[in-house]
Design a protein around this motif. Structure first.
Motif, PDB file in Angstrom:
ATOM      1  N   GLY A  24       0.817  -1.207   0.000  1.00  0.00           N
ATOM      2  CA  GLY A  24       0.000   0.000   0.000  1.00  0.00           C
ATOM      3  C   GLY A  24       0.848   1.252   0.000  1.00  0.00           C
ATOM      4  O   GLY A  24       2.083   1.194   0.043  1.00  0.00           O
ATOM      5  N   PRO A  25       0.198   2.440  -0.034  1.00  0.00           N
ATOM      6  CA  PRO A  25       0.935   3.706  -0.079  1.00  0.00           C
ATOM      7  C   PRO A  25       1.635   4.007   1.240  1.00  0.00           C
ATOM      8  O   PRO A  25       1.064   3.809   2.314  1.00  0.00           O
ATOM      9  CB  PRO A  25      -0.148   4.737  -0.375  1.00  0.00           C
ATOM     10  N   SER A  26       2.861   4.461   1.155  1.00  0.00           N
ATOM     11  CA  SER A  26       3.617   4.852   2.343  1.00  0.00           C
ATOM     12  C   SER A  26       3.896   6.347   2.284  1.00  0.00           C
ATOM     13  O   SER A  26       3.895   6.962   1.211  1.00  0.00           O
ATOM     14  CB  SER A  26       4.944   4.087   2.432  1.00  0.00           C
ATOM     15  N   LEU A  27       4.159   6.921   3.428  1.00  0.00           N
ATOM     16  CA  LEU A  27       4.494   8.345   3.484  1.00  0.00           C
ATOM     17  C   LEU A  27       5.849   8.614   2.849  1.00  0.00           C
ATOM     18  O   LEU A  27       6.032   9.618   2.147  1.00  0.00           O
ATOM     19  CB  LEU A  27       4.460   8.811   4.937  1.00  0.00           C
ATOM     20  N   GLN A  28       6.797   7.727   3.059  1.00  0.00           N
ATOM     21  CA  GLN A  28       8.119   7.897   2.449  1.00  0.00           C
ATOM     22  C   GLN A  28       8.013   7.953   0.933  1.00  0.00           C
ATOM     23  O   GLN A  28       8.562   8.859   0.293  1.00  0.00           O
ATOM     24  CB  GLN A  28       9.038   6.753   2.870  1.00  0.00           C
ATOM     25  N   ALA A  29       7.298   7.005   0.329  1.00  0.00           N
ATOM     26  CA  ALA A  29       7.169   6.973  -1.128  1.00  0.00           C
ATOM     27  C   ALA A  29       6.423   8.193  -1.647  1.00  0.00           C
ATOM     28  O   ALA A  29       6.776   8.764  -2.695  1.00  0.00           O
ATOM     29  CB  ALA A  29       6.457   5.696  -1.560  1.00  0.00           C
ATOM     30  N   THR A  30       5.394   8.616  -0.930  1.00  0.00           N
ATOM     31  CA  THR A  30       4.605   9.780  -1.345  1.00  0.00           C
ATOM     32  C   THR A  30       5.475  11.027  -1.391  1.00  0.00           C
ATOM     33  O   THR A  30       5.428  11.814  -2.346  1.00  0.00           O
ATOM     34  CB  THR A  30       3.424   9.987  -0.383  1.00  0.00           C
ATOM     35  N   LEU A  31       6.288  11.213  -0.360  1.00  0.00           N
ATOM     36  CA  LEU A  31       7.165  12.388  -0.312  1.00  0.00           C
ATOM     37  C   LEU A  31       8.296  12.289  -1.325  1.00  0.00           C
ATOM     38  O   LEU A  31       8.656  13.288  -1.964  1.00  0.00           O
ATOM     39  CB  LEU A  31       7.710  12.560   1.096  1.00  0.00           C
ATOM     40  N   GLY A  34       6.949  13.238  -4.682  1.00  0.00           N
ATOM     41  CA  GLY A  34       6.786  14.679  -4.801  1.00  0.00           C
ATOM     42  C   GLY A  34       8.108  15.393  -4.988  1.00  0.00           C
ATOM     43  O   GLY A  34       8.222  16.320  -5.808  1.00  0.00           O
ATOM     44  N   LEU A  35       9.130  14.962  -4.254  1.00  0.00           N
ATOM     45  CA  LEU A  35      10.454  15.567  -4.395  1.00  0.00           C
ATOM     46  C   LEU A  35      11.044  15.294  -5.771  1.00  0.00           C
ATOM     47  O   LEU A  35      11.720  16.155  -6.353  1.00  0.00           O
ATOM     48  CB  LEU A  35      11.388  15.050  -3.302  1.00  0.00           C
ATOM     49  N   ALA A  36      10.813  14.102  -6.307  1.00  0.00           N
ATOM     50  CA  ALA A  36      11.318  13.781  -7.648  1.00  0.00           C
ATOM     51  C   ALA A  36      10.711  14.711  -8.693  1.00  0.00           C
ATOM     52  O   ALA A  36      11.397  15.169  -9.623  1.00  0.00           O
ATOM     53  CB  ALA A  36      11.014  12.321  -7.986  1.00  0.00           C
ATOM     54  N   LEU A  79       6.636  22.184  -2.931  1.00  0.00           N
ATOM     55  CA  LEU A  79       6.437  20.755  -2.681  1.00  0.00           C
ATOM     56  C   LEU A  79       5.012  20.471  -2.206  1.00  0.00           C
ATOM     57  O   LEU A  79       4.402  19.474  -2.607  1.00  0.00           O
ATOM     58  CB  LEU A  79       7.456  20.254  -1.657  1.00  0.00           C
ATOM     59  N   ASN A  80       4.463  21.352  -1.382  1.00  0.00           N
ATOM     60  CA  ASN A  80       3.100  21.135  -0.905  1.00  0.00           C
ATOM     61  C   ASN A  80       2.081  21.116  -2.042  1.00  0.00           C
ATOM     62  O   ASN A  80       1.055  20.426  -1.962  1.00  0.00           O
ATOM     63  CB  ASN A  80       2.711  22.197   0.121  1.00  0.00           C
ATOM     64  N   SER A  81       2.357  21.855  -3.099  1.00  0.00           N
ATOM     65  CA  SER A  81       1.438  21.852  -4.238  1.00  0.00           C
ATOM     66  C   SER A  81       1.468  20.518  -4.987  1.00  0.00           C
ATOM     67  O   SER A  81       0.555  20.226  -5.775  1.00  0.00           O
ATOM     68  CB  SER A  81       1.790  22.989  -5.201  1.00  0.00           C
ATOM     69  N   LEU A  82       2.493  19.708  -4.733  1.00  0.00           N
ATOM     70  CA  LEU A  82       2.635  18.415  -5.400  1.00  0.00           C
ATOM     71  C   LEU A  82       2.240  17.240  -4.510  1.00  0.00           C
ATOM     72  O   LEU A  82       2.205  16.104  -4.979  1.00  0.00           O
ATOM     73  CB  LEU A  82       4.096  18.232  -5.851  1.00  0.00           C
ATOM     74  N   LEU A  83       1.953  17.519  -3.250  1.00  0.00           N
ATOM     75  CA  LEU A  83       1.623  16.469  -2.295  1.00  0.00           C
ATOM     76  C   LEU A  83       0.107  16.358  -2.110  1.00  0.00           C
ATOM     77  O   LEU A  83      -0.623  17.329  -2.294  1.00  0.00           O
ATOM     78  CB  LEU A  83       2.275  16.760  -0.938  1.00  0.00           C
ATOM     79  N   PRO A  84      -0.372  15.176  -1.707  1.00  0.00           N
ATOM     80  CA  PRO A  84      -1.802  15.037  -1.411  1.00  0.00           C
ATOM     81  C   PRO A  84      -2.194  15.873  -0.200  1.00  0.00           C
ATOM     82  O   PRO A  84      -1.344  16.314   0.582  1.00  0.00           O
ATOM     83  CB  PRO A  84      -1.961  13.534  -1.145  1.00  0.00           C
ATOM     84  N   ASP A  85      -3.495  16.063  -0.024  1.00  0.00           N
ATOM     85  CA  ASP A  85      -3.995  16.953   1.022  1.00  0.00           C
ATOM     86  C   ASP A  85      -3.683  16.474   2.432  1.00  0.00           C
ATOM     87  O   ASP A  85      -3.719  17.283   3.374  1.00  0.00           O
ATOM     88  CB  ASP A  85      -5.513  17.126   0.886  1.00  0.00           C
ATOM     89  N   ASP A  86      -3.383  15.203   2.604  1.00  0.00           N
ATOM     90  CA  ASP A  86      -3.148  14.684   3.953  1.00  0.00           C
ATOM     91  C   ASP A  86      -1.670  14.671   4.344  1.00  0.00           C
ATOM     92  O   ASP A  86      -1.299  14.100   5.371  1.00  0.00           O
ATOM     93  CB  ASP A  86      -3.754  13.288   4.131  1.00  0.00           C
TER      94      ASP A  86
END
Length: 265
Positions: A24-31, A34-36, A79-86
């Motif tokens: 499933g989705p992890s916070l590390q992968a999500t960030l 976004g950084l990539a 970066l926040n503009s590329l991340l999900p709302d949570d």
């Protein structure tokens, strides 16, 4: 090569935890994704503590190295503009090249939130442990004092905890709020074992329900036996509030490894 430190806030409800996992989705992968997109290169994030599935944060710390040089606001607004709302970055700063978010930590503060209303709360179900039985708050406060100081917390670690030793120092264990409404256990210490705060919360609630006497907490601590402690409280009540740092890594404890050089969760 710049090294960046990010302070993060997130709702961990829909994530499998901090660390990348196949299920499933992890916070590390999500960030990292976004950084990539922001940097045009892949980076690898290191964090101060690997939070579990469903656990939240207002002060998680992660860092990474990059070849790009960007203004700090790019790591917050951009970066926040590329991340999900949570998930959100609340602060970004450049740090020394040898900064390690785990080994440089001087301690952490966790908050475990509990709802003690007599009926369920739709607005608290993903952020609090709902305990409907009446709780004796003063008994929990007195019981919590037994946990202060430097002890072997083996009785409060998860069975699969990989930490090399269970000695930790708790500088603060507070029971906030009143019975019948929102409450919280605020725990601050040098470092934490896997499920340690959730196991402490489950144990204190046993006292609050009147199932165990206050002195039982000291007996459980001395036993170093996880089977004697209370149940593990559910993950949604736990929040990593803040990670504390000094000017460098903390000194080693006499005769042993530093507390922070361990697995946490």
């Amino acid at each position: 090569m710049p090294r960046l430190k990010l302070t993060l806030e997130y709702d961990g409800t829909r994530y499998v935890g901090w660390q990348v996992q196949p299920n499933g989705p992890s916070l590390q992968a999500t960030l990292e994704d976004g950084l990539a997109r922001l940097l045009g290169e892949q980076v690898s994030l290191e964090c101060a503590g690997r939070t579990d599935s469903g656990v939240h944060a207002t002060g998680q710390v992660a860092c990474f190295d990059t070849h790009r040089v960007l203004p700090m606001k790019a790591y917050v607004m951009g970066l926040n503009s590329l991340l999900p709302d949570d998930v959100a970055v609340v602060q970004a700063v450049e740090v020394p090249a040898d900064f390690d978010p785990r080994r440089w930590s001087r301690g952490k503060r966790y908050r475990y939130r509990l709802s003690n209303r007599r009926t369920r709360s739709p607005l608290r179900r993903l952020t609090h442990w709902e305990v409907f039985a009446p709780l004796d708050v003063e008994a929990m406060r007195r019981a919590a004092t037994h946990l202060l100081g430097r002890h072997d917390f083996s009785a409060f670690r998860a069975a699969d905890c990989q930490a090399k030793h269970a000695v930790r120092e708790l500088r603060r264990v507070a029971v906030e709020g009143e019975a019948g409404d929102a409450m919280a256990f605020v725990v601050e210490g040098t470092a934490f074992l896997k499920h340690m705060v959730r196991n402490l919360a489950g144990t204190l609630v046993e006292v609050g329900k009147g199932r165990r006497p206050e002195a039982w907490v000291a007996e459980v601590l001395a036993s170093r036996n996880r089977k004697l402690a209370g149940p593990t409280a559910p993950p949604q009540g736990l929040v990593l509030e803040e990670v504390f740092y000094g000017d460098g890594p903390p000194p080693r404890t006499p005769g042993g490894a530093p507390d922070v050089d361990e697995d946490e969760g």
